[in-house]
Scaffold this active site. Structure first.
Site, PDB file in Angstrom:
ATOM      1  N   ASP A 373     -68.759  57.481  21.403  1.00 48.58           N
ATOM      2  CA  ASP A 373     -67.750  57.281  22.214  1.00 48.58           C
ATOM      3  C   ASP A 373     -67.281  55.629  21.883  1.00 48.58           C
ATOM      4  O   ASP A 373     -67.772  55.626  20.765  1.00 48.58           O
ATOM      5  CB  ASP A 373     -68.355  56.033  23.423  1.00 48.58           C
ATOM      6  CG  ASP A 373     -67.767  55.942  25.378  1.00 48.58           C
ATOM      7  OD1 ASP A 373     -65.936  56.197  24.811  1.00 48.58           O
ATOM      8  OD2 ASP A 373     -67.955  55.251  26.314  1.00 48.58           O
ATOM      9  N   ASP A 640     -74.022  58.468  31.066  1.00 46.16           N
ATOM     10  CA  ASP A 640     -74.250  59.314  30.131  1.00 46.16           C
ATOM     11  C   ASP A 640     -75.794  60.088  29.885  1.00 46.16           C
ATOM     12  O   ASP A 640     -75.762  61.045  28.957  1.00 46.16           O
ATOM     13  CB  ASP A 640     -74.343  58.503  28.224  1.00 46.16           C
ATOM     14  CG  ASP A 640     -73.081  57.450  28.010  1.00 46.16           C
ATOM     15  OD1 ASP A 640     -71.685  58.102  28.138  1.00 46.16           O
ATOM     16  OD2 ASP A 640     -73.638  56.447  27.322  1.00 46.16           O
ATOM     17  N   ASN A 704    -102.043  83.629  -3.307  1.00 44.69           N
ATOM     18  CA  ASN A 704    -103.411  84.395  -3.083  1.00 44.69           C
ATOM     19  C   ASN A 704    -103.771  84.628  -2.314  1.00 44.69           C
ATOM     20  O   ASN A 704    -104.829  85.836  -2.415  1.00 44.69           O
ATOM     21  CB  ASN A 704    -103.810  82.473  -2.777  1.00 44.69           C
ATOM     22  CG  ASN A 704    -104.307  81.795  -3.355  1.00 44.69           C
ATOM     23  OD1 ASN A 704    -103.760  81.805  -4.277  1.00 44.69           O
ATOM     24  ND2 ASN A 704    -104.369  80.383  -3.286  1.00 44.69           N
ATOM     25  N   ASP A 733    -105.087  71.318   1.123  1.00 46.10           N
ATOM     26  CA  ASP A 733    -105.300  70.448   1.943  1.00 46.10           C
ATOM     27  C   ASP A 733    -105.142  68.917   2.420  1.00 46.10           C
ATOM     28  O   ASP A 733    -104.286  67.801   2.335  1.00 46.10           O
ATOM     29  CB  ASP A 733    -105.205  70.702   3.497  1.00 46.10           C
ATOM     30  CG  ASP A 733    -105.164  72.197   4.175  1.00 46.10           C
ATOM     31  OD1 ASP A 733    -104.217  72.221   3.789  1.00 46.10           O
ATOM     32  OD2 ASP A 733    -105.731  73.356   3.749  1.00 46.10           O
TER      33      ASP A 733
END
Length: 901
Positions: A373, A640, A704, A733
């Protein structure tokens, strides 16, 4: 009635059969809003109020005047609901299969990560169910109500608990009073109301009890559903709504809606509507399904190939499961959450920006359209004087001085709590010393019927003379001036043109009258001398222009969704350097005339959307999303809420109404576009790290898996034991967690970052095949160089050589695919640690536990040669990939779907 309601009051379910009609039902045939008399008849009430017996009967039917209690799902239910995520579900299935084949290590790791993922998903969702307490704290606990003991008795004014109000009750409103329910005004005197909690507008709104005609073409009138552009019905002058409060003046009103049927409660009910998936959730879902297809196909292929070519049976099931697990990024929930949590914590600590939903931070980084706005964001929510001109159109300081005399007198004699915004702007533009000679005698304050304000002052240097100073709406003032019709029409046309150009216009006139002691009345506002016009423009926010320029450089398009006149919005854009052409303006009427697909195309071209209601804003946000954009919406009021739900990211500032803050994804410290830029930058930072992690982990895993499948068919034994596959995955990881602490490539911050499943699939396929080639080259080294043609008969040597090569090549992938020419950081140290693990584990005591053994020195020399060629090929492929992604490279084509890089 000065306190706030406790959060423990139960909510009713709405009126039962026979209760007073709801506001939307209080309509009259014809083209007018119901009159006061019609409203009272429909409510079966009178200006004297209800009797105690009537009130008790209606309370039993309609229930207490409390907001409904929204009971969200419990934490265990949210946890179970998290399992619906396709990627999490498949990981869970793989964990159970691993347990079934006695691969306990793999099963424990996978199921632990599934649990962590579900916890991370379920916990933030609990916050969405806590908005009710915030709402109740905004509602009064008592109300001044007129009640009668019996028919014919005189009404008595008494304070009663708000939850005992019923439709038909007559209440009194005074300065500072919260409005206890939705009411229709019966009488009002100078009444203005703060509706910031509903509309986000900080300026008080004038209210009036007079019967108002409906807007053209509106059909049947309605007490609380008459929506005007931009306000969602909250700007109706004859209605006051729960959640607002009286700024000045007083009034008497009849209650038309209570409890769950108020507009305030209706807006809160929108929180219970599930939101559409955001950009991050859609991307992860797409990536998950790609991985799911691979994981579902891989184990059967491994089993069938080993059975057909090697005659192996069920003993290959653990290996098949390990291969499928090897393809999955088990640490995805942990890495993603760590990246987003660090970014959110940094935002909160350095810029005061609170990210309530972690995935919203990624969506911020993907935003390429920001809807907002005008008031309070691009402007300072206050007007400033633009010009003061006399009737001929030349600037004249006298006009501004007379306007200031009116404002000064009104401020001092009308007992207002604060000056009107336009009066304040006028007073700021004039030296206070110029006003001292004018002694105020009387004022007639502004009201919405006359649309002007009059101040009476003693004329300096002229004893026995009073001067009436009148200012207000151009049409209202000009009607009271001694002007010829053509002159009046010309001046009115000039005022209209200025309004069309986005300026607010006040007309100023004066008249001299003989001094007198009796009161002045509106009848004295005639035969005036027209002095000129004072025009105002909205003061731009100090940082707005600079912030808009930065957002444009970052590839974010700003679109203005406002309830204002198109000219006002266009002028604001022009003042801030936003180019707006005639085809870039779309009004609410234009939006209503378009189908959804047509609106998506029009919304992409338009910059300004004027005269918008809350429903228009939500529809525009949805249309932009349907057109392939990631949309952020900045709002602050109850009106809103639809758009905040419709956007990918709902953004509010900390002073927004509580229900909007609860509904939003991101809360800014201030209503400042600079804070949004910081949030977008943080989102792109996190998003770039997540994307880099996914590209590296998935391409390495795919390479892999391809190599494993090939080796499984060529070798007389399993190419890697399940325990070795698990150890390799855990090492890789753990190293990938470094990406949560990495500083991404600066180029990633210059454009929206969105995970695109198809683009990611192309990347991991290409680089995965390159990785598989390096693995197969290592097989050649092991088979032909170290031990000759029979070297492959040594399982421990083969497992150890491939284990080392895998971890070292993955370390290279981390460095090269991260991006060349950047300062080494956590990723470089993690890659070094990963390579060290690959070299040292086979010769360590843990290596023997895993079935690994020491390798001869010649192997490492030959491995280095393979790695040099692999690194060169990887770098060349990365350079070619970057060149193709560079803006302007390659052949352009029309965009389809989401267009983010």
């Amino acid at each position: 009635m000065r306190e706030t309601a406790p959060a423990s009051q139960p909510g009713g379910e709405g009126p039962a059969h026979g209760a007073a009609p709801a506001p939307e039902e209080l309509s009259a045939a014809g083209a007018h809003v119901p009159t006061v008399l019609q409203v009272l008849r429909q409510l079966d009430s009178t200006p004297r109020g209800l009797t105690e017996a009537q009130a008790q009967e209606r309370l039993a039917r309609s229930g207490p005047n409390t907001l409904p209690v929204h009971r969200g799902a419990s934490w265990p239910r949210l946890f179970v609901r998290s399992l619906r995520d396709p990627f999490t579900a498949v990981l869970g299935c793989l964990g159970l299969v691993s347990a079934a084949v006695a691969s306990w290590g793999t099963a424990c790791v996978i199921l632990l990560l599934v649990g962590v993922s579900c916890v991370l998903r379920a916990t933030p969702e609990l916050r969405a169910d806590r908005s009710m307490a915030t709402l109740r704290r905004m509602v009064a606990t008592t109300a001044a109500t007129q009640r009668r003991t019996e028919d014919g008795a005189a009404p008595e004014l008494r304070e009663i608990p708000v939850d005992e109000l019923v439709p038909g009750d007559v209440v009194r409103l005074g300065p500072g009073d919260p409005v206890p329910a939705d009411v229709r005004l019966l009488r009002a005197r100078g009444l203005t109301v703060y509706q910031a909690a509903l509309t986000g507008e900080s300026a008080p709104v004038a209210k009036d009890a007079r019967d108002m005609p409906a807007a053209a073409g509106s059909g049947t009138g309605s007490l609380a559903r008459r929506a005007k552009p931009g306000a969602g019905g909250f700007d109706e002058p004859h209605l006051c709504f729960q959640g607002s409060s009286v700024a000045s003046g007083s009034g008497t009103a009849v209650v038309v809606a209570t409890g769950a049927r108020t507009r305030f409660a209706e807006a809160h009910g929108r929180l219970a509507v599930p939101r559409e998936a955001g950009a991050f959730d859609r991307s992860v879902r797409g990536i998950s399904w790609i991985l799911i297809r691979f994981m579902l196909v891989t184990p059967p292929l491994v089993l069938m190939a080993n059975a057909a070519l090697r005659g192996r049976g069920l003993e290959t099931v653990p290996f098949a499961v390990a291969v499928a697990v090897g393809l999955t990024p088990e640490m995805l929930p942990v890495v993603v959450t760590t990246c987003l949590a660090r970014g959110a914590a940094l935002l909160a600590r350095t810029h005061g920006v609170i990210v309530k939903r972690l995935t919203a931070l990624h969506d911020l980084g993907a935003v390429d359209v920001l809807c907002l706005d005008k008031t309070g964001t691009l402007t300072q929510d206050r007007p400033v004087v633009h010009r003061a001109v006399e009737p001929a159109g030349t600037e004249d300081s006298e006009v501004l001085r007379w306007a200031a005399v009116n404002a000064w007198s009104t401020l001092h004699l009308a007992d207002l709590p604060a000056p009107d915004a336009l009066d304040e702007a006028v007073l700021d533009a004039v030296d206070e010393d110029e006003l001292m000679p004018y002694d105020a005698v009387a004022v007639l304050p502004f009201d919405p019927v006359r649309r002007l304000a009059t101040a009476v002052v003693r004329t300096p240097g002229r004893l026995g003379t009073h001067t009436l100073v009148v200012k207000g709406a151009a049409e209202a003032v000009l009607q009271r001036c001694a002007l010829a019709d053509d002159e009046r029409d010309g001046l009115l046309a000039r005022a209209t043109a200025q309004a069309e150009d986005g300026l607010r216009v006040l007309a100023v006139a004066t008249a001299e009258r003989p001094a007198r002691t009796r009161d002045y009345t509106p009848a004295d506002e005639r035969g005036l001398l027209f002095r000129g016009f004072v025009t105002f423009q909205d003061a731009p926010a100090p940082t707005a222009a600079e912030a808009l320029a930065v957002l444009a450089k970052r590839g974010v398009t700003v679109k203005l969704l406002t309830g204002d006149h198109p000219g006002t919005a266009v002028r604001t854009c022009r003042d801030l350097g936003i180019q707006v052409g005639p085809e870039s303006v779309l009004t609410a009427e234009g939006v209503d005339g378009l189908r959804d697909d047509e609106l998506a195309a029009a919304a992409r071209r338009a910059t300004v959307f004027a005269r918008c209601t809350p429903e228009h804003k939500a529809r525009i946000a949805a249309a932009l999303r349907a057109g392939g954009h990631t949309v952020g919406f900045l709002g602050d009021g109850v009106n809103d809420l639809p758009a905040l739900h419709a956007a990918d990211v709902g953004i509010v500032h900390r002073d927004a109404v509580g229900v909007a803050r609860e509904s939003a994804d991101v809360v800014l410290a201030d209503k400042d576009l600079t804070a949004i830029d910081h949030a977008i930058t943080a989102g792109r930072h996190s998003g770039a790290n997540i994307a880099t992690y996914l590209r590296i982990i998935l391409s390495s895993n795919l390479g892999n898996v391809i190599a494993m499948l090939g080796a499984g068919l060529l070798l007389p034994f399993l190419p890697m034991l399940p325990a070795q596959v698990l150890a390799q995955n855990l090492c890789f990881d753990a190293a990938q967690l470094a990406f949560a602490h990495d500083r991404p490539d600066p180029r990633a911050l210059h454009r929206p970052t969105l995970l695109r499943p198809r683009g990611l699939l192309r990347f991991i396929t290409g680089f995965g095949l390159l990785n598989a080639v390096a693995d197969l080259a290592t097989f050649g080294v092991l088979a032909l160089t170290l031990y000759g043609p029979d070297g492959l008969d040594d399982e421990a040597v083969f497992h150890s050589g491939w284990f080392t090569e895998n971890l070292v090549t993955q370390a290279l992938v981390m460095l090269i695919l991260r991006g060349a020419g950047r300062v080494p950081g956590p990723v470089a140290w993690a890659a070094a640690a990963l390579a060290a693990a690959g070299l040292l584990l086979p010769v360590s005591p843990l290596g023997s536990v895993l079935g690994l053994t020491a390798l001869p020195a010649l192997y490492y020399v030959l491995l280095a040669v393979v790695l040099v060629f692999y690194a060169a090929g990887l770098a060349a492929a990365r350079t070619r990939y970057d060149d193709r992604r560079r803006p302007g490279a390659g052949r352009t084509r029309p965009a389809r779907g989401r267009r983010h890089p």
